[in-house]
Design an enzyme around this catalytic site. Sequence first.
Site, PDB file in Angstrom:
ATOM      1  N   LYS A 206     -14.659  13.756  56.840  1.00 35.64           N
ATOM      2  CA  LYS A 206     -15.920  12.780  56.988  1.00 35.64           C
ATOM      3  C   LYS A 206     -15.327  11.048  56.323  1.00 35.64           C
ATOM      4  O   LYS A 206     -15.940  10.525  56.672  1.00 35.64           O
ATOM      5  CB  LYS A 206     -16.947  14.164  55.317  1.00 35.64           C
ATOM      6  CG  LYS A 206     -17.292  12.443  55.091  1.00 35.64           C
ATOM      7  CD  LYS A 206     -18.716  13.297  54.295  1.00 35.64           C
ATOM      8  CE  LYS A 206     -19.582  14.118  53.748  1.00 35.64           C
ATOM      9  NZ  LYS A 206     -20.513  14.188  53.205  1.00 35.64           N
ATOM     10  N   GLU A 212      -4.443  16.561  53.527  1.00 34.73           N
ATOM     11  CA  GLU A 212      -3.983  17.635  54.084  1.00 34.73           C
ATOM     12  C   GLU A 212      -3.752  17.534  55.867  1.00 34.73           C
ATOM     13  O   GLU A 212      -3.099  17.690  56.859  1.00 34.73           O
ATOM     14  CB  GLU A 212      -4.271  19.174  53.914  1.00 34.73           C
ATOM     15  CG  GLU A 212      -3.629  19.637  52.635  1.00 34.73           C
ATOM     16  CD  GLU A 212      -4.958  19.873  51.513  1.00 34.73           C
ATOM     17  OE1 GLU A 212      -4.882  19.759  50.885  1.00 34.73           O
ATOM     18  OE2 GLU A 212      -5.717  18.279  51.733  1.00 34.73           O
ATOM     19  N   GLY A 267     -18.888  20.594  52.080  1.00 27.96           N
ATOM     20  CA  GLY A 267     -18.218  21.376  53.194  1.00 27.96           C
ATOM     21  C   GLY A 267     -17.973  22.427  53.066  1.00 27.96           C
ATOM     22  O   GLY A 267     -18.769  23.401  54.929  1.00 27.96           O
ATOM     23  N   ARG A 268     -18.669  23.105  52.396  1.00 29.88           N
ATOM     24  CA  ARG A 268     -18.975  24.475  53.057  1.00 29.88           C
ATOM     25  C   ARG A 268     -20.393  25.024  52.882  1.00 29.88           C
ATOM     26  O   ARG A 268     -20.218  26.497  53.589  1.00 29.88           O
ATOM     27  CB  ARG A 268     -19.082  25.579  51.292  1.00 29.88           C
ATOM     28  CG  ARG A 268     -19.512  25.233  50.226  1.00 29.88           C
ATOM     29  CD  ARG A 268     -19.445  25.814  49.020  1.00 29.88           C
ATOM     30  NE  ARG A 268     -20.398  25.242  48.142  1.00 29.88           N
ATOM     31  CZ  ARG A 268     -20.235  24.289  47.104  1.00 29.88           C
ATOM     32  NH1 ARG A 268     -18.714  22.906  47.761  1.00 29.88           N
ATOM     33  NH2 ARG A 268     -20.255  23.779  45.790  1.00 29.88           N
ATOM     34  N   GLU A 353     -16.840  28.387  45.169  1.00 30.06           N
ATOM     35  CA  GLU A 353     -16.270  26.772  45.561  1.00 30.06           C
ATOM     36  C   GLU A 353     -17.944  26.625  44.709  1.00 30.06           C
ATOM     37  O   GLU A 353     -18.410  25.626  44.152  1.00 30.06           O
ATOM     38  CB  GLU A 353     -16.457  26.208  46.576  1.00 30.06           C
ATOM     39  CG  GLU A 353     -15.988  25.385  45.912  1.00 30.06           C
ATOM     40  CD  GLU A 353     -15.471  24.551  47.113  1.00 30.06           C
ATOM     41  OE1 GLU A 353     -14.169  24.177  47.528  1.00 30.06           O
ATOM     42  OE2 GLU A 353     -15.782  23.959  48.759  1.00 30.06           O
ATOM     43  N   HIS A 384      -7.530  52.121  54.378  1.00 33.87           N
ATOM     44  CA  HIS A 384      -5.878  52.893  54.598  1.00 33.87           C
ATOM     45  C   HIS A 384      -5.711  52.051  53.361  1.00 33.87           C
ATOM     46  O   HIS A 384      -4.475  51.787  53.497  1.00 33.87           O
ATOM     47  CB  HIS A 384      -5.915  52.662  56.087  1.00 33.87           C
ATOM     48  CG  HIS A 384      -6.376  53.911  56.742  1.00 33.87           C
ATOM     49  ND1 HIS A 384      -6.038  55.741  56.877  1.00 33.87           N
ATOM     50  CD2 HIS A 384      -7.216  53.514  57.461  1.00 33.87           C
ATOM     51  CE1 HIS A 384      -6.741  56.343  57.575  1.00 33.87           C
ATOM     52  NE2 HIS A 384      -7.785  54.608  58.016  1.00 33.87           N
ATOM     53  N   LYS A 512      -6.888  17.472  43.867  1.00 33.10           N
ATOM     54  CA  LYS A 512      -6.386  16.707  44.912  1.00 33.10           C
ATOM     55  C   LYS A 512      -5.926  15.702  43.711  1.00 33.10           C
ATOM     56  O   LYS A 512      -4.949  15.572  44.430  1.00 33.10           O
ATOM     57  CB  LYS A 512      -7.548  16.885  45.722  1.00 33.10           C
ATOM     58  CG  LYS A 512      -8.353  17.799  46.298  1.00 33.10           C
ATOM     59  CD  LYS A 512      -9.582  17.362  47.155  1.00 33.10           C
ATOM     60  CE  LYS A 512     -10.180  18.076  48.340  1.00 33.10           C
ATOM     61  NZ  LYS A 512     -11.474  17.639  48.360  1.00 33.10           N
TER      62      LYS A 512
END
Length: 547
Positions: A206, A212, A267-268, A353, A384, A512
């Site tokens: 944004k 990153e 964001g999510r 979050e 399993h 951050k």
Amino acid sequence: MSALTQSPTWQALLQHAAEFRVHHLRDLFAEDPGRAARYSTQVAGLWVDYSKQRINDRTLALLDALAVTRGVLTRRDAMFSGEKINTTENRAVLHVALRNRSGRPIFVDGDNVMPAVDAVLAQMRGFADALHEGRWLGATGERLTDVVNIGIGGSDLGPRMICDALASHAVAGMRAHFVSNVAPSDVATVLAGLDPRRTLVVVASKTFTTQETLANAQAARRWLVDQLGDETAVAKHFVAVSTNAEAVSAFGIDTRNMFPFWDWVGGRYSLWSSIGLPIALYIGMDGFERLLEGAHAMDEHFRTAAPADNLPLRLGLMDVWNSSFLGAETLAILPYGTRLHRLPAYLQQASMESNGKSVDLDGARIDYATGPVVWGGAGTNGQHAFYQLLHQGTRLIPSDFIAAVRTHSPVGTQQAMLLSNLLAQTRALMLGRDLATVTQEMQAAGASAAMIAAVAQHRVCHGNQPSTTILFPQMTPEAVGALVVLYEHRIFVAGAIWHIDSYDQWGVELGKQMAGELLPSVGQRPPTGRFDASTESLLSIIHQHWI
């Protein structure tokens, strides 16, 4: 005690939970032949059976009363009407506007946001169609067939999960790739298998300052320029999902190929926005709009259905019941089928979050359990691996089992095997197997009395583990859209009950900030005393091995 935990509805639920612990699910089914029908429903193409939850009519009545006293539906209406319910950031929460297919206006600060939303969708369609029809070509005149999305968090998890889920709907010849981790091997591994002449990179940030994402984007830019030998090639091979036109232009991306979104898009919850551009490029804009249609159908159900019939409300209240009253600390997401294998990770962010908070909307410390730890994995692999703990461990672990009935990839009887395993696991977790049954089975198999005495208890499964089953006919964009939004809204409901801001993430921001403070010291001799003793020691170890 908080006002919530002192309230009569909360206290009534606590008392009910204490009384209800003696009931076993196998007995509830035996006593009530109509239980499965009463606690199942079909909404927006999803069939949801929550009859294996540890509830009865009294539980639901008490939870409904709690929802009324907490004003959950009032808060829902505030969200849909554009009120700034993210109070710590003074923002509206309007991911519902991104998939509003009704034409109904939705306002923020007096402005109808729908024309802007529709304009971005039109921009996405124009670009996706040009790419698929060969009107947008790479710098060397080649058609672009590989899309690399560079983002992190919601800018990665949502598009990646949807592209995996809808791989059977991919446009012929298109491939989608994702880079998120700042670890060098992530971007290096993805780019190593690609032809730069046929690669399009989507940089999703944004602010266009995400540490990153920008580091990975710069690495991809160097790769492209080094391979093609032309700085101007960036404009043909890179687009941006951002609002920072100056930074996008400085990177070398034509701002006409910048796809915006808004501060009321968390964001999510952003895959429905231009952050979903990789989805549109992979499955086509028609497929992306079908995804929005399924999401909108669930939105409309949540917005308009009566409380007794409102599925996100019902499931969100049961999440509160399990976490705050029955003591469940986790929620297992168990998709059966490969395509949804990333759903647990996506919902992990969406839930943890959002509802991983310890302070309420008034700034007071919370004295009740909030969001569960969300985890899981694809069946049948998980059977399993970690299912042993579900069947015989000491923790209460609610589980969601999710599957498409029909497959896009029929092979022999494998789909029937897959679904039989899903049904068996929900049944086994509910019923368990008591000592008398184990003993009878061992006797029938010819085991000696000594063997039975030594082993029988180890074979007992107590059952009474709650689960919900979600089925849909096939993995279509509509079904996946409805499924994701079902979870979005049940997360909202739980947060509203807990009186928390489900749309900020200040804990993420702290990490951050500290990373930025530490970056100049990594690989250098740490300044003595600047950081805590442990961090200083670890920086020293890094320095020793840096060169």
